[in-house]
Design a protein around this motif. Structure first.
Motif, short mmCIF file in Angstrom:
data_model
loop_
_atom_site.label_atom_id
_atom_site.label_comp_id
_atom_site.label_asym_id
_atom_site.label_seq_id
_atom_site.Cartn_x
_atom_site.Cartn_y
_atom_site.Cartn_z
N ILE A 1 152.98 -50.38 152.35
CA ILE A 1 153.86 -51.45 152.78
C ILE A 1 153.59 -51.71 154.26
CG2 ILE A 1 156.23 -52.27 152.99
CD1 ILE A 1 155.38 -51.82 150.13
N MET A 2 153.09 -52.91 154.59
CA MET A 2 152.74 -53.23 155.97
C MET A 2 153.90 -53.91 156.71
SD MET A 2 148.84 -54.58 155.44
CE MET A 2 148.57 -54.60 157.21
N LYS A 3 154.67 -54.75 156.00
CA LYS A 3 155.76 -55.48 156.65
C LYS A 3 156.78 -55.88 155.60
CE LYS A 3 156.76 -59.57 159.48
NZ LYS A 3 156.19 -60.80 160.10
N GLU A 4 158.05 -55.68 155.90
CA GLU A 4 159.12 -56.09 155.00
C GLU A 4 159.82 -57.31 155.57
OE1 GLU A 4 161.78 -53.00 153.94
OE2 GLU A 4 160.22 -51.57 153.41
N GLU A 5 160.04 -58.31 154.70
CA GLU A 5 160.70 -59.54 155.12
C GLU A 5 162.20 -59.45 154.82
OE1 GLU A 5 159.00 -61.53 156.78
OE2 GLU A 5 156.91 -61.27 156.17
N GLN A 6 162.97 -60.33 155.47
CA GLN A 6 164.42 -60.31 155.29
C GLN A 6 164.85 -60.71 153.88
OE1 GLN A 6 166.15 -62.79 158.34
NE2 GLN A 6 165.80 -61.28 159.97
N ASP A 7 164.04 -61.51 153.19
CA ASP A 7 164.40 -61.94 151.84
C ASP A 7 164.04 -60.90 150.78
OD1 ASP A 7 161.68 -62.11 151.91
OD2 ASP A 7 161.55 -64.20 151.23
N GLY A 8 163.54 -59.72 151.21
CA GLY A 8 163.19 -58.67 150.27
C GLY A 8 161.73 -58.65 149.90
N SER A 9 161.00 -59.70 150.24
CA SER A 9 159.56 -59.70 149.97
C SER A 9 158.85 -58.82 150.99
CB SER A 9 159.01 -61.13 150.02
OG SER A 9 159.16 -61.67 151.33
N ALA A 10 157.55 -58.64 150.81
CA ALA A 10 156.82 -57.74 151.71
C ALA A 10 155.34 -58.08 151.71
CB ALA A 10 157.02 -56.28 151.29
N ILE A 11 154.70 -57.68 152.81
CA ILE A 11 153.24 -57.73 152.90
C ILE A 11 152.75 -56.32 152.57
CG2 ILE A 11 151.24 -58.23 154.33
CD1 ILE A 11 153.03 -60.62 153.88
N VAL A 12 151.89 -56.21 151.56
CA VAL A 12 151.40 -54.90 151.14
C VAL A 12 149.88 -54.88 151.20
CG1 VAL A 12 153.40 -54.56 149.64
CG2 VAL A 12 151.28 -55.48 148.68
N GLN A 13 149.37 -53.68 151.30
CA GLN A 13 147.92 -53.46 151.30
C GLN A 13 147.59 -52.53 150.14
OE1 GLN A 13 145.75 -52.71 155.10
NE2 GLN A 13 145.22 -50.75 154.13
N VAL A 14 146.60 -52.93 149.34
CA VAL A 14 146.21 -52.15 148.16
C VAL A 14 144.70 -51.92 148.20
CG1 VAL A 14 146.28 -52.01 145.65
CG2 VAL A 14 148.03 -53.33 146.86
N ASN A 15 144.28 -50.69 148.00
CA ASN A 15 142.85 -50.36 147.92
C ASN A 15 142.42 -50.40 146.45
OD1 ASN A 15 142.62 -49.96 150.69
ND2 ASN A 15 143.19 -47.81 150.52
N VAL A 16 141.44 -51.26 146.15
CA VAL A 16 140.89 -51.36 144.81
C VAL A 16 139.39 -51.16 144.88
CG1 VAL A 16 142.72 -52.84 143.89
CG2 VAL A 16 140.75 -53.87 145.02
N GLU A 17 138.76 -50.92 143.72
CA GLU A 17 137.35 -50.54 143.72
C GLU A 17 136.38 -51.70 143.70
OE1 GLU A 17 136.64 -47.79 140.56
OE2 GLU A 17 137.25 -46.10 141.78
N SER A 18 136.80 -52.87 143.19
CA SER A 18 135.87 -53.98 143.04
C SER A 18 136.62 -55.29 143.06
CB SER A 18 135.09 -53.84 141.73
OG SER A 18 135.97 -53.98 140.62
N VAL A 19 135.87 -56.41 143.12
CA VAL A 19 136.47 -57.73 143.08
C VAL A 19 137.18 -57.94 141.74
CG1 VAL A 19 135.99 -60.21 143.08
CG2 VAL A 19 134.82 -58.72 144.71
N ASP A 20 136.56 -57.47 140.65
CA ASP A 20 137.18 -57.60 139.33
C ASP A 20 138.53 -56.88 139.29
OD1 ASP A 20 135.11 -59.14 138.38
OD2 ASP A 20 134.03 -57.45 137.48
N ASP A 21 138.58 -55.70 139.88
CA ASP A 21 139.84 -54.96 139.93
C ASP A 21 140.87 -55.71 140.77
OD1 ASP A 21 138.87 -52.98 138.34
OD2 ASP A 21 138.36 -51.62 139.97
N ALA A 22 140.41 -56.32 141.88
CA ALA A 22 141.32 -57.07 142.75
C ALA A 22 141.90 -58.27 142.02
CB ALA A 22 140.58 -57.51 144.01
N ILE A 23 141.04 -58.99 141.26
CA ILE A 23 141.51 -60.15 140.49
C ILE A 23 142.54 -59.71 139.45
CG2 ILE A 23 140.81 -61.95 138.87
CD1 ILE A 23 138.11 -62.03 140.33
N SER A 24 142.22 -58.64 138.73
CA SER A 24 143.14 -58.14 137.70
C SER A 24 144.47 -57.72 138.31
CB SER A 24 142.50 -56.97 136.94
OG SER A 24 141.33 -57.38 136.27
N TYR A 25 144.40 -57.05 139.45
CA TYR A 25 145.62 -56.57 140.10
C TYR A 25 146.51 -57.75 140.51
CZ TYR A 25 148.54 -53.35 142.78
OH TYR A 25 149.59 -52.60 143.25
N ALA A 26 145.89 -58.74 141.17
CA ALA A 26 146.66 -59.88 141.67
C ALA A 26 147.23 -60.70 140.52
CB ALA A 26 145.77 -60.75 142.56
N LEU A 27 146.42 -61.00 139.52
CA LEU A 27 146.90 -61.79 138.39
C LEU A 27 147.92 -61.02 137.56
CD1 LEU A 27 143.64 -63.60 137.19
CD2 LEU A 27 145.49 -64.49 138.61
#
Length: 312
Positions: free
Chosen positions: A256-282
């Motif tokens: 968790i990099m930053k928490e917003e007042q509305d409860g949302s947040a900026i997060v950082q996730v380590n994934v192994e590949s672009v395909d994994d990143a697409i799957s994670y986001a979708l």
């Protein structure tokens, strides 16, 4: 009894007896030694194996470990692990056994993913037996792993298997991993790390391995892992996630990099590949927006457009 007598009874080398004596001593079993003629190893006359060698919590955790380990077990069918745990449970105090029964009734660990259709690597059991028996193997494997062989195609090679390594992987909605085989290739005369699931065929040979001096599996894997990470460094995925996603389980290596007042947040996730990143986001749907890196953001957008076009 002398080490020679013990080795004859147990069918092992004297060196194994010496190692086992050290192990027993470290486990606080009072093995003693008388030197000279008529001497040998012995236990005190009043010594008996203490069954309550674990705390109540340790006993329950150990007995339930077969469930917790899920599909990561090395032995096919997991029968050897279960037999060992049954023997262990039999020597526990009665009150501990009652606690274990209660834990089994009220604690269930399901390590499989939803609609899971994955299987163990096809040849894992055969390779495991060869590793423990020190037998050479002929394997059909992609030629890219050996510098002296063509870069494409499946090729047969003779290898000396020295160890199996299970590497855990982080996946959203699932916990899984891969088995790797550390082996010495007789063609190029060097050690390689082979992915077990990529081995097409394997044959166990009668020839045994002549151990190579100074080889240490753990030391080798430390260096091999560094090289694998350099060849395929993780992608640092930065996301803006809504409050709904923020307070739902975000699996994987998440910061968790930053928490917003509305409860949302900026997060950082380590994934192994672009395909994994697409799957994670979708996988997070409209509750997550990719902020960085740009090429992943573009890939997620293109994939989402392709999905939309397909359904429209």
């Amino acid at each position: 009894m002398t080490a020679k007598r013990l080795s004859d009874i147990l069918g092992v080398s004297q060196r194994t007896i010496y190692r086992d004596i050290i192990t027993l001593s470290l486990a606080h079993v009072p093995v003693s030694m008388d030197y000279g003629p008529g001497g040998g190893y012995y236990l005190p006359d009043d010594y008996h194996l203490e069954s309550a060698i674990f705390t109540r919590e340790e006993a329950i955790s150990l007995i339930l470990s077969a469930d917790i380990s899920g599909n990561y077990n090395l032995f096919a069918g997991d029968s050897d692990l279960h037999r060992a745990l049954v023997k262990l449970e039999a020597v526990l105090p009665e009150e501990y056994r009652l606690d274990v029964m209660a834990a089994r009734e009220h604690i269930l660990v399901d390590t499989s993913a939803w609609c899971n259709t994955t299987r163990q690597p096809t040849h894992l059991e055969t390779i495991r037996a060869a590793v423990l028996g020190s037998y050479q193997l002929d394997v059909l494997y992609p030629g890219t792993s050996c510098q002296l062989l063509p870069e494409t195609g499946m090729l047969w090679r003779r290898i000396e298997p020295y160890g199996l390594v299970f590497k855990g992987l982080s996946r959203r909605h699932a916990r899984t991993g891969r088995w790797y085989l550390v082996a010495f290739c007789q063609d190029c005369q060097s050690f390689h790390t082979l992915r077990v699931s990529d081995i097409e065929q394997v044959y166990v040979q009668e020839e045994t391995i002549v151990p190579r001096p100074n080889f240490d599996l753990r030391a080798y894997w430390r260096e091999a892992r560094k090289q694998l990470e350099q060849l395929k460094p993780p992608i640092v995925l930065k996301l803006h996630v809504s409050a709904v996603a923020r307070y739902s389980p975000l699996h994987g290596d998440v910061t968790i990099m930053k928490e917003e007042q509305d409860g949302s947040a900026i997060v950082q996730v380590n994934v192994e590949s672009v395909d994994d990143a697409i799957s994670y986001a979708l996988g997070l749907g409209a509750d997550a927006t990719v902020l960085d890196p740009p090429h992943v953001r573009s890939a997620v957008a293109s994939t989402a457009l392709a999905i939309s076009a397909m359904y429209s």
